[in-house]
Design a protein around this motif. Structure first.
Motif, short mmCIF file in Angstrom:
data_model
loop_
_atom_site.label_atom_id
_atom_site.label_comp_id
_atom_site.label_asym_id
_atom_site.label_seq_id
_atom_site.Cartn_x
_atom_site.Cartn_y
_atom_site.Cartn_z
N PRO A 79 0.81 -1.23 0.00
CA PRO A 79 0.00 0.00 0.00
C PRO A 79 0.84 1.28 0.00
O PRO A 79 0.45 2.27 -0.63
N GLU A 80 1.99 1.25 0.66
CA GLU A 80 2.81 2.47 0.72
C GLU A 80 3.39 2.83 -0.64
O GLU A 80 3.82 3.98 -0.86
N ASN A 81 3.42 1.85 -1.57
CA ASN A 81 3.93 2.14 -2.91
C ASN A 81 2.96 2.93 -3.77
O ASN A 81 3.36 3.52 -4.78
N ARG A 82 1.68 2.91 -3.42
CA ARG A 82 0.67 3.53 -4.28
C ARG A 82 0.91 5.02 -4.45
O ARG A 82 0.81 5.55 -5.56
N LEU A 83 1.24 5.69 -3.37
CA LEU A 83 1.51 7.13 -3.46
C LEU A 83 2.85 7.38 -4.14
O LEU A 83 2.97 8.31 -4.94
N LYS A 84 3.84 6.53 -3.86
CA LYS A 84 5.15 6.68 -4.51
C LYS A 84 5.02 6.56 -6.02
O LYS A 84 5.62 7.33 -6.78
N ILE A 85 4.26 5.58 -6.47
CA ILE A 85 4.10 5.35 -7.91
C ILE A 85 3.40 6.53 -8.56
O ILE A 85 3.79 7.00 -9.63
N ALA A 86 2.37 7.05 -7.90
CA ALA A 86 1.66 8.21 -8.45
C ALA A 86 2.58 9.42 -8.52
O ALA A 86 2.61 10.14 -9.53
N ARG A 87 3.34 9.63 -7.48
CA ARG A 87 4.24 10.79 -7.44
C ARG A 87 5.38 10.67 -8.46
O ARG A 87 5.96 11.67 -8.87
N ASN A 115 -5.50 -0.27 -8.57
CA ASN A 115 -4.67 -0.43 -7.36
C ASN A 115 -4.17 0.91 -6.84
O ASN A 115 -4.09 1.12 -5.62
N LEU A 116 -3.83 1.82 -7.74
CA LEU A 116 -3.41 3.16 -7.29
C LEU A 116 -4.58 3.92 -6.66
O LEU A 116 -4.40 4.70 -5.73
N SER A 117 -5.80 3.68 -7.16
CA SER A 117 -6.97 4.39 -6.64
C SER A 117 -7.34 3.96 -5.24
O SER A 117 -8.13 4.63 -4.56
N CYS A 119 -5.51 4.17 -2.83
CA CYS A 119 -4.97 5.25 -1.99
C CYS A 119 -5.85 6.48 -2.20
O CYS A 119 -5.96 7.00 -3.31
N ASP A 120 -6.51 6.93 -1.15
CA ASP A 120 -7.46 8.04 -1.29
C ASP A 120 -6.82 9.29 -1.88
O ASP A 120 -7.46 10.05 -2.60
N GLU A 121 -5.54 9.48 -1.60
CA GLU A 121 -4.87 10.68 -2.11
C GLU A 121 -4.70 10.66 -3.62
O GLU A 121 -4.45 11.70 -4.23
N ASN A 122 -4.83 9.48 -4.24
CA ASN A 122 -4.64 9.38 -5.69
C ASN A 122 -5.93 9.57 -6.49
O ASN A 122 -5.88 9.81 -7.70
N LYS A 123 -7.09 9.43 -5.84
CA LYS A 123 -8.35 9.38 -6.60
C LYS A 123 -8.60 10.64 -7.41
O LYS A 123 -8.98 10.57 -8.58
N ARG A 156 -14.17 3.67 -7.13
CA ARG A 156 -13.26 4.46 -6.30
C ARG A 156 -13.29 5.93 -6.68
O ARG A 156 -13.34 6.80 -5.82
N ILE A 157 -13.31 6.21 -7.98
CA ILE A 157 -13.35 7.60 -8.43
C ILE A 157 -14.68 8.25 -8.05
O ILE A 157 -14.74 9.44 -7.71
#
Length: 346
Positions: A79-87, A115-117, A119-123, A156-157
């Protein structure tokens, strides 16, 4: 996720979380598995992530497939990778892959976005980067897994309220209804979850009704072995808040099915249905007559004596409605009931 009048606060226990990525089904070589395991176990896998994001823009479709699949796996398992990947800039190139004519590349793109979605910060970034229309196209043209995961990504969106109307306008509702009717059991679950969220908006309720949602909902509620009774009943509870939904339910012979659930369903199913029947019966005398003729009063009495205080109140209110005199001013009744559809003869 949107709810209907606050009546179903336990809906989350009914619906899937829409995060069931099937990426483990796809074979990778032992060296690829080893690299991912080492990266996931490491405290810092930023270098790998940036390389994979770069590979998404490769001229080689095989490199794109591999990069998308590995991003998909990294976002699923860590899960911690989701924000890293988006960034790292993955979202826009992944969205581009969703429009690929290569089925596997499209599927990996869809599922990586799902999978990225998670993470709430990515939606919000996913939606603002233009993901909605490609995800809707994947609902129409993708593999079965791509369709299911596209439905989940749209769910999710849609948890950002203003996106619900945008998703409906993009054409998602008829495609989700089709998935609900003809998809696998997982597809039906994912479609019902997305539709429940999207149909908190009136325009999407109308779109769903016009797309023929009532027929599969009634069929699923009638099949106690489908594991879909609760989900279908929750979606129905959204739709009967508009007159078109009540009319469509009657036309699809849904009243007898609801009464059968009152008689033989689980406690939770009965509580969902009593709230729905109350909405229907508050609308027209003719609907009350239909419900009473189907024998609803005895199971309602039993429910009023054995359920939660909220369901007890609704059951008692519905009993009072059904026991009101059914005769009266004939002209008033004729005017009230003139447009009530006649149920199908079985």
């Amino acid at each position: 996720m949107g709810q209907s009048s606050g009546d179903h606060s336990d809906y989350s226990a009914t619906f899937s979380d829409c995060n069931s990525d099937r990426s483990g089904e796809f074979p990778t070589t032992s060296s690829q598995n080893r690299r991912l395991r080492l990266a996931c176990a490491a405290e810092n896998c930023d270098d790998l992530i940036y390389q994979l994001v770069s590979d998404l823009d490769s001229c080689s479709i095989d490199e794109q497939k591999q990069a998308a699949m590995e991003i998909r796996l990294l976002a699923k398992n860590q899960p911690e990778n989701r924000l890293k990947i988006a960034r790292a800039g993955a979202i826009k190139p992944l969205i581009s892959l969703i429009s690929s004519s290569d089925a596997q590349l499209q599927e990996n793109g869809v599922t990586a976005i799902l999978n990225l979605s998670l993470c709430d910060e990515n939606k919000e970034q996913i939606a603002s980067s233009g993901a909605i229309k490609p995800l809707v196209r994947a609902l129409k043209t993708g593999t079965s897994t791509a369709k299911e995961n596209a439905a989940c990504a749209l769910l999710r969106i849609s948890q950002i309220e203003e996106n619900k109307t945008v998703i409906g306008m993009a054409g998602a509702i008829p495609l989700l209804v089709n998935l609900l009717q003809y998809g696998s059991i997982r597809g039906k679950k994912d479609a019902s979850t997305a539709l429940y969220s999207l149909c908190s908006v009136k325009e999407n309720k109308i779109r769903a009704i016009q797309a023929g949602i009532m027929k599969p909902l009634v069929e699923l509620m009638a099949d106690f072995g489908s594991n879909m009774v609760d989900k279908a009943a929750y979606v129905l509870s959204q739709l009967v808040s508009v007159s078109e939904g009540r009319t469509s339910l009657v036309e699809e012979d849904g009243i007898p099915v609801l009464v059968e659930i009152l008689e033989d369903g689980s406690q939770r199913q009965k509580e969902i249905v009593v709230a729905t029947l109350l909405q229907i019966c508050e609308d027209r005398l003719a609907y009350r007559n239909m419900v009473a003729r189907e024998g609803a009063i005895p199971p309602l009495v039993a429910l009023s004596q054995s359920s939660s205080s909220r369901a007890k109140q609704k059951a008692e209110a519905l009993i009072d409605l059904l026991r009101q005199p059914r005769s009266g001013n004939l002209a008033a009744r004729t005017s009230t009931d003139a447009s009530v559809p006649t149920p199908h003869v079985m």
